[in-house]
Structure formats: C-alpha cells, structure tokens
Design a protein around this motif. Structure first.
Motif, PDB file in Angstrom:
ATOM      1  N   LEU A 225       0.803  -1.213   0.000  1.00 55.87           N
ATOM      2  CA  LEU A 225       0.000   0.000   0.000  1.00 55.87           C
ATOM      3  C   LEU A 225       0.839   1.267   0.000  1.00 55.87           C
ATOM      4  CD1 LEU A 225      -2.546  -1.278   2.639  1.00 55.87           C
ATOM      5  CD2 LEU A 225      -2.948  -1.058   0.190  1.00 55.87           C
ATOM      6  N   ALA A 226       2.167   1.118  -0.079  1.00 53.95           N
ATOM      7  CA  ALA A 226       3.049   2.270  -0.016  1.00 53.95           C
ATOM      8  C   ALA A 226       3.112   3.036  -1.330  1.00 53.95           C
ATOM      9  CB  ALA A 226       4.453   1.831   0.403  1.00 53.95           C
ATOM     10  N   SER A 227       2.569   2.472  -2.394  1.00 52.63           N
ATOM     11  CA  SER A 227       2.589   3.169  -3.671  1.00 52.63           C
ATOM     12  C   SER A 227       1.464   2.651  -4.559  1.00 52.63           C
ATOM     13  CB  SER A 227       3.941   2.963  -4.379  1.00 52.63           C
ATOM     14  OG  SER A 227       4.133   1.595  -4.683  1.00 52.63           O
ATOM     15  N   GLY A 228       1.120   3.447  -5.557  1.00 46.49           N
ATOM     16  CA  GLY A 228       0.117   3.012  -6.520  1.00 46.49           C
ATOM     17  C   GLY A 228      -1.305   3.224  -6.052  1.00 46.49           C
ATOM     18  N   THR A 229      -2.235   2.613  -6.768  1.00 51.94           N
ATOM     19  CA  THR A 229      -3.666   2.753  -6.500  1.00 51.94           C
ATOM     20  C   THR A 229      -4.262   1.408  -6.125  1.00 51.94           C
ATOM     21  OG1 THR A 229      -3.878   4.616  -8.023  1.00 51.94           O
ATOM     22  CG2 THR A 229      -5.888   3.420  -7.491  1.00 51.94           C
ATOM     23  N   HIS A 230      -5.071   1.402  -5.092  1.00 58.16           N
ATOM     24  CA  HIS A 230      -5.708   0.185  -4.607  1.00 58.16           C
ATOM     25  C   HIS A 230      -7.181   0.457  -4.324  1.00 58.16           C
ATOM     26  CE1 HIS A 230      -1.704  -1.620  -3.970  1.00 58.16           C
ATOM     27  NE2 HIS A 230      -1.366  -0.388  -3.624  1.00 58.16           N
ATOM     28  N   THR A 231      -8.000  -0.583  -4.462  1.00 58.29           N
ATOM     29  CA  THR A 231      -9.433  -0.475  -4.202  1.00 58.29           C
ATOM     30  C   THR A 231      -9.795  -1.314  -2.988  1.00 58.29           C
ATOM     31  OG1 THR A 231      -9.904  -0.170  -6.557  1.00 58.29           O
ATOM     32  CG2 THR A 231     -11.737  -0.843  -5.152  1.00 58.29           C
ATOM     33  N   LEU A 232     -10.627  -0.733  -2.128  1.00 57.40           N
ATOM     34  CA  LEU A 232     -11.059  -1.442  -0.930  1.00 57.40           C
ATOM     35  C   LEU A 232     -12.564  -1.357  -0.781  1.00 57.40           C
ATOM     36  CD1 LEU A 232      -8.347   0.456  -0.008  1.00 57.40           C
ATOM     37  CD2 LEU A 232      -8.549  -1.109   1.922  1.00 57.40           C
ATOM     38  N   ARG A 233     -13.098  -2.350  -0.078  1.00 58.49           N
ATOM     39  CA  ARG A 233     -14.477  -2.273   0.398  1.00 58.49           C
ATOM     40  C   ARG A 233     -14.427  -2.232   1.916  1.00 58.49           C
ATOM     41  NH1 ARG A 233     -16.119  -5.934  -4.020  1.00 58.49           N
ATOM     42  NH2 ARG A 233     -15.758  -7.723  -2.644  1.00 58.49           N
ATOM     43  N   VAL A 234     -15.230  -1.351   2.511  1.00 56.16           N
ATOM     44  CA  VAL A 234     -15.233  -1.222   3.962  1.00 56.16           C
ATOM     45  C   VAL A 234     -16.657  -1.353   4.480  1.00 56.16           C
ATOM     46  CG1 VAL A 234     -13.201   0.263   3.946  1.00 56.16           C
ATOM     47  CG2 VAL A 234     -15.471   1.302   3.884  1.00 56.16           C
ATOM     48  N   ALA A 235     -16.780  -1.842   5.713  1.00 56.32           N
ATOM     49  CA  ALA A 235     -18.075  -1.943   6.366  1.00 56.32           C
ATOM     50  C   ALA A 235     -17.856  -1.831   7.859  1.00 56.32           C
ATOM     51  CB  ALA A 235     -18.767  -3.266   6.024  1.00 56.32           C
ATOM     52  N   ALA A 236     -18.830  -1.270   8.567  1.00 55.24           N
ATOM     53  CA  ALA A 236     -18.731  -1.127  10.012  1.00 55.24           C
ATOM     54  C   ALA A 236     -20.119  -1.137  10.625  1.00 55.24           C
ATOM     55  CB  ALA A 236     -18.025   0.169  10.371  1.00 55.24           C
ATOM     56  N   ASP A 237     -20.182  -1.723  11.801  1.00 57.37           N
ATOM     57  CA  ASP A 237     -21.416  -1.723  12.584  1.00 57.37           C
ATOM     58  C   ASP A 237     -21.027  -1.539  14.043  1.00 57.37           C
ATOM     59  OD1 ASP A 237     -23.923  -1.966  13.633  1.00 57.37           O
ATOM     60  OD2 ASP A 237     -24.158  -4.101  13.187  1.00 57.37           O
ATOM     61  N   GLY A 238     -20.716  -0.308  14.402  1.00 56.77           N
ATOM     62  CA  GLY A 238     -20.380   0.003  15.777  1.00 56.77           C
ATOM     63  C   GLY A 238     -18.965  -0.370  16.141  1.00 56.77           C
ATOM     64  N   GLU A 239     -18.760  -0.505  17.452  1.00 58.61           N
ATOM     65  CA  GLU A 239     -17.430  -0.680  18.004  1.00 58.61           C
ATOM     66  C   GLU A 239     -16.831  -2.053  17.737  1.00 58.61           C
ATOM     67  OE1 GLU A 239     -17.448  -0.544  22.230  1.00 58.61           O
ATOM     68  OE2 GLU A 239     -15.362   0.072  22.382  1.00 58.61           O
ATOM     69  N   ASN A 240     -17.666  -3.064  17.614  1.00 54.79           N
ATOM     70  CA  ASN A 240     -17.170  -4.435  17.606  1.00 54.79           C
ATOM     71  C   ASN A 240     -17.274  -5.164  16.275  1.00 54.79           C
ATOM     72  OD1 ASN A 240     -16.470  -4.494  20.416  1.00 54.79           O
ATOM     73  ND2 ASN A 240     -18.666  -4.547  20.864  1.00 54.79           N
ATOM     74  N   ARG A 241     -17.676  -4.482  15.235  1.00 53.26           N
ATOM     75  CA  ARG A 241     -17.784  -5.132  13.936  1.00 53.26           C
ATOM     76  C   ARG A 241     -17.275  -4.210  12.839  1.00 53.26           C
ATOM     77  NH1 ARG A 241     -23.785  -8.019  13.723  1.00 53.26           N
ATOM     78  NH2 ARG A 241     -23.371  -9.671  15.262  1.00 53.26           N
ATOM     79  N   GLN A 242     -16.159  -4.613  12.208  1.00 49.73           N
ATOM     80  CA  GLN A 242     -15.612  -3.859  11.092  1.00 49.73           C
ATOM     81  C   GLN A 242     -14.998  -4.827  10.081  1.00 49.73           C
ATOM     82  OE1 GLN A 242     -13.727  -3.136  14.204  1.00 49.73           O
ATOM     83  NE2 GLN A 242     -15.423  -1.904  14.977  1.00 49.73           N
ATOM     84  N   LYS A 243     -14.960  -4.404   8.845  1.00 40.89           N
ATOM     85  CA  LYS A 243     -14.352  -5.227   7.801  1.00 40.89           C
ATOM     86  C   LYS A 243     -13.735  -4.324   6.743  1.00 40.89           C
ATOM     87  CE  LYS A 243     -15.302  -8.948   4.466  1.00 40.89           C
ATOM     88  NZ  LYS A 243     -16.322  -9.904   3.961  1.00 40.89           N
ATOM     89  N   VAL A 244     -12.511  -4.660   6.345  1.00 42.51           N
ATOM     90  CA  VAL A 244     -11.820  -3.980   5.253  1.00 42.51           C
ATOM     91  C   VAL A 244     -11.340  -5.052   4.285  1.00 42.51           C
ATOM     92  CG1 VAL A 244      -9.889  -2.513   4.586  1.00 42.51           C
ATOM     93  CG2 VAL A 244     -11.034  -2.115   6.769  1.00 42.51           C
ATOM     94  N   SER A 245     -11.695  -4.926   3.017  1.00 42.10           N
ATOM     95  CA  SER A 245     -11.262  -5.890   1.999  1.00 42.10           C
ATOM     96  C   SER A 245     -10.461  -5.174   0.928  1.00 42.10           C
ATOM     97  CB  SER A 245     -12.466  -6.590   1.357  1.00 42.10           C
ATOM     98  OG  SER A 245     -13.141  -7.388   2.313  1.00 42.10           O
ATOM     99  N   LEU A 246      -9.245  -5.647   0.708  1.00 41.03           N
ATOM    100  CA  LEU A 246      -8.372  -5.116  -0.323  1.00 41.03           C
ATOM    101  C   LEU A 246      -8.513  -5.978  -1.573  1.00 41.03           C
ATOM    102  CD1 LEU A 246      -5.997  -3.364  -1.351  1.00 41.03           C
ATOM    103  CD2 LEU A 246      -4.449  -4.963  -0.193  1.00 41.03           C
TER     104      LEU A 246
END
Length: 411
Positions: free
Chosen positions: A123-144
């Motif tokens: 992730l230090a260079s170039g372009t990347h696509t992610l999907r993110v989701a969150a539901d409060g303090e205890n549920r998060q998701k990041v997909s590269l």
C-alpha cells in the motif's frame, strides 16, 4: 493556544475539544490495534471520485465545521474506497517483495501472507481499491481487492481475522483491552486523519473553509489546513466533510513541492445503512493454513502518548512516552523534528553494500555535510530523514536543509 488563522476566528481550543470528543466516542469503524496497521495505511490513502459539482450549501465557519467533525458519531457504514499513494519512492525493481518478506519473517509466526503487517508495503505506492463496512465498536471489515484475489481483515466481537485468498492463508487473533488505547492513538479512517491534522492547528497553521464539493454523491464542505512554516514539506491538507453527518469523506495531502497529492483518501461510494450481520461472519475455508497471533504481545503505550507518524505539532511522542529510546523533539509546529541516537550505527554506502540493496540505498539517499560531520538524507515527497555517519537520526515532514540545520545546531 493561539487562534487559527481564518476569516471566522476559529480557536485552537476547538482542536482540543475535537480530540476529547474523539476519545469519548465508543463507536469505531475500523479494526482494533492488533491489526490496525493495514487499516491506517489504507483508509488514510484513498482518492475519491472526481467532484461532480459545487453544491449550494449554507455558509459555515471553520469553527463550526470543526465542531461538526467533533460531533460526528457515525457508527454504521459501508462503501468503496480507492487508495492512491505517491511518496516519490524509486522503483525497487523487485526489492520491495524481498523487504516485505524479511519484515514478515521478523514478526509473529512464520510471516503469513494473511498477517496484516505483510500488506503494508503493497500500500506504499500506486492505486488500490477497498471495500469497507462497520457496525459500531465491535464489527468492522476492510477488503483489499487485488488481481483475481482479495485480502480481508475482519473484526467481529473478540475475534480478528485476516484472510488472503491468493495463498488461502488465515491469520487469527483476539482483541485485548490494550487495543482500545491504541485505537485512540492510530488514525484509521478519514475522520481520524482529519483529527490528527487538526491537532497541529495553532499559530503556525491556517484553517479555513474553501467552498463545497461532492464526494461519493454526497454534498460536502471543504476544510483547508495550511502550514505557515516554510520548512515544512506539507503544502496543504484538504478535508471534504459530509454536510449532514459531519463525517470526513475525503482527505488529501499535497506537498509543498507541488504536483500530485502524496496522500489522497476518500470514498467513491458510501452508505450509512446498517450492514447485514453476515458481512462480518468468517469461517476459515477448507484446507486454509491458520496462523494464530498473540494479542498479548501488542505493545502498550503510556497514557497521553502521541503518534510519531502524524502531522505537525503534537504528532511526535514526548521523551519517554513511546518510540525509540532517547527520542527527543526539536522545535514545534509543522517544522518539528524527531531525533534519536542509534548508538553509532550510521548508514553504509551503496558501494559497501553492493547488489540491489546497495542500489536502493544510493537511489534514496543524498550525501550531505555540515558542522555535524557527514551523513545521508533519505527522502520522500513528505517525510525526510537524516542519518549521520555517527548514528544520529533526524526525521520529520521538513526539507533536507531543515534537517541539516537541526543537526548543526545540535552539535
């Protein structure tokens, strides 16, 4: 603190209030600190879709907009982000993979490709696509999303999972009590990055509202933060703030040298509806190799310590609160420089090292000299570091000349 420079006389006390409000918020929407590295390096680097117009919004002052960010309490969201980073690093010619492998092998386990720390170099260079989701303090998701592959980082309750589909590898750890402290200190979203930047706002900084924009189909105000210090490599930071929720949707850092942004962060699509619970479910696929991490090994940091990677004043840790032993901070504001002593370990020249590594060192560094002696300045478009031949290190978001001047003054 001195007031911000703005047409509406916003005060630096607002930055402190913003920081306090941030600590009071229970809702967090990225991963805990055991795996925060990838989130901090991803969401903090994202270019949004091009502005589709300048919406007609009610006039707002810089002070009011800062208060709006502080009051923002978005707990549920999902969306798509893009990451573009241009630090001006040279082409490593395959060396990056070798360095990444070496870094991974020094961590826990066998340096699994599902361990978030192994993704940082990508992730230090170039372009990347992610999907993110969150539901409060205890549920998060990041997909590269990668070529025909996907890496996902999931926090669901006590469990934190990393999954690399390319190698069918799984990394698992659990959230510990220490994670909460580190989450407060490590920026992991456009909002976190905006708040870190606003901590620098004092007499050395201009903070103004500069019109409006549309980001990911939402109307937003543009908050502009500019260092006054001539020695800073930061040109300006622009934050697009959602007009309804107060959530920063886009974060752009441009260098004083001009050209493209060093960091460009924002949503290309965002929804504030509650994500389906199944979004955060994860079961290791059949045949996947699972590496167990040790949350207890996550380093704890003393109360009140700051990040050394942040922007401007207050971003470097005070002596004894974290970072390398003997770390000190020279100056203040955007020109502040962190310095420490490696104990006499200078940097070998490229000819001494030889091979790809030697070429890499020579491509990054500039030989410099002064009252302090001789050394090498390693440079990017944002952060520069001087390592003297006798092992002293000076680093900051400042110019090469500022580093040499600091080293001469310390002699």
């Amino acid at each position: 603190m001195a007031p911000y420079e703005s047409d509406d006389n916003a005060t630096a006390a607002d930055a402190e209030e913003l920081r306090s409000a941030r600590r009071r918020k229970a809702a967090r929407y990225v991963v805990p600190a055991t795996v925060v590295g990838i989130a901090a390096a991803t969401i903090g680097l994202v270019p949004a879709l091009a502005d589709s117009g300048d919406p007609d919004l009610p006039k707002i002052s810089a002070q009011e907009l800062i208060e709006k960010i502080a009051a923002s309490d978005v707990q549920q969201l999902s969306g798509t982000v893009k990451i573009t980073t241009d630090l001006g690093l040279p082409d490593l010619g395959g060396l990056e993979s070798s360095l990444g492998s070496a870094a991974g092998s020094s961590g826990s386990g066998d340096g699994s490709s599902a361990d978030p720390s192994t993704k940082l170099t990508e992730l230090a260079s170039g372009t990347h696509t992610l999907r993110v989701a969150a539901d409060g303090e205890n549920r998060q998701k990041v997909s590269l999303l990668e070529n025909a592959a996907e890496y996902s980082l999931i926090h669901n309750g006590k469990d934190v999972w990393g999954y690399d589909s390319k190698s069918n590898s799984v990394f698992h750890t659990t959230a510990s009590e220490s994670d909460g402290k580190q989450k407060e200190e490590l920026p992991a979203t456009p909002k976190d990055l905006a708040e870190e930047a606003l901590k620098a706002a004092d007499k050395t900084t201009s903070v103004t509202v500069d019109g409006t924009a549309q980001v990911a189909g939402r109307d937003a105000y543009r908050l502009v933060i500019k260092p006054k210090d001539e020695g800073s490599t930061v040109g300006q930071i622009t934050v697009a703030v959602d007009s309804k929720t107060g959530l920063p949707l886009k974060f752009t850092l441009t260098p004083a040298s001009g050209g493209s942004a060093v960091v460009d962060a924002g949503f290309t699509q965002v929804s504030f509806a509650k994500p389906a619970a199944s979004t955060f479910d994860f079961t290791p696929p059949k045949g996947a190799k699972v590496e167990e991490g040790d949350a207890a090994k996550a380093p704890e940091r003393s109360e009140g310590s700051e990040r050394s990677e942040g922007f401007g004043k207050g971003s470097a840790p005070e002596p004894g609160t974290g970072g390398p032993e003997g770390l000190n901070v020279i100056g203040d504001g955007w020109d502040s420089i962190a310095t420490f002593d490696t104990g006499g370990q200078g940097v070998p020249s490229g000819s001494e090292v030889g091979g790809d590594v030697g070429g890499f060192l020579d491509s990054l560094g500039d030989k410099v000299s002064g009252t302090f002696g001789e050394g090498t300045v390693f440079k990017t478009r944002l952060i520069n570091a001087l390592i003297t031949d006798d092992g002293k290190v000076y680093v900051g978001a400042v110019t090469k000349d500022a580093l040499v001047k600091a080293a001469d003054a310390a002699k």
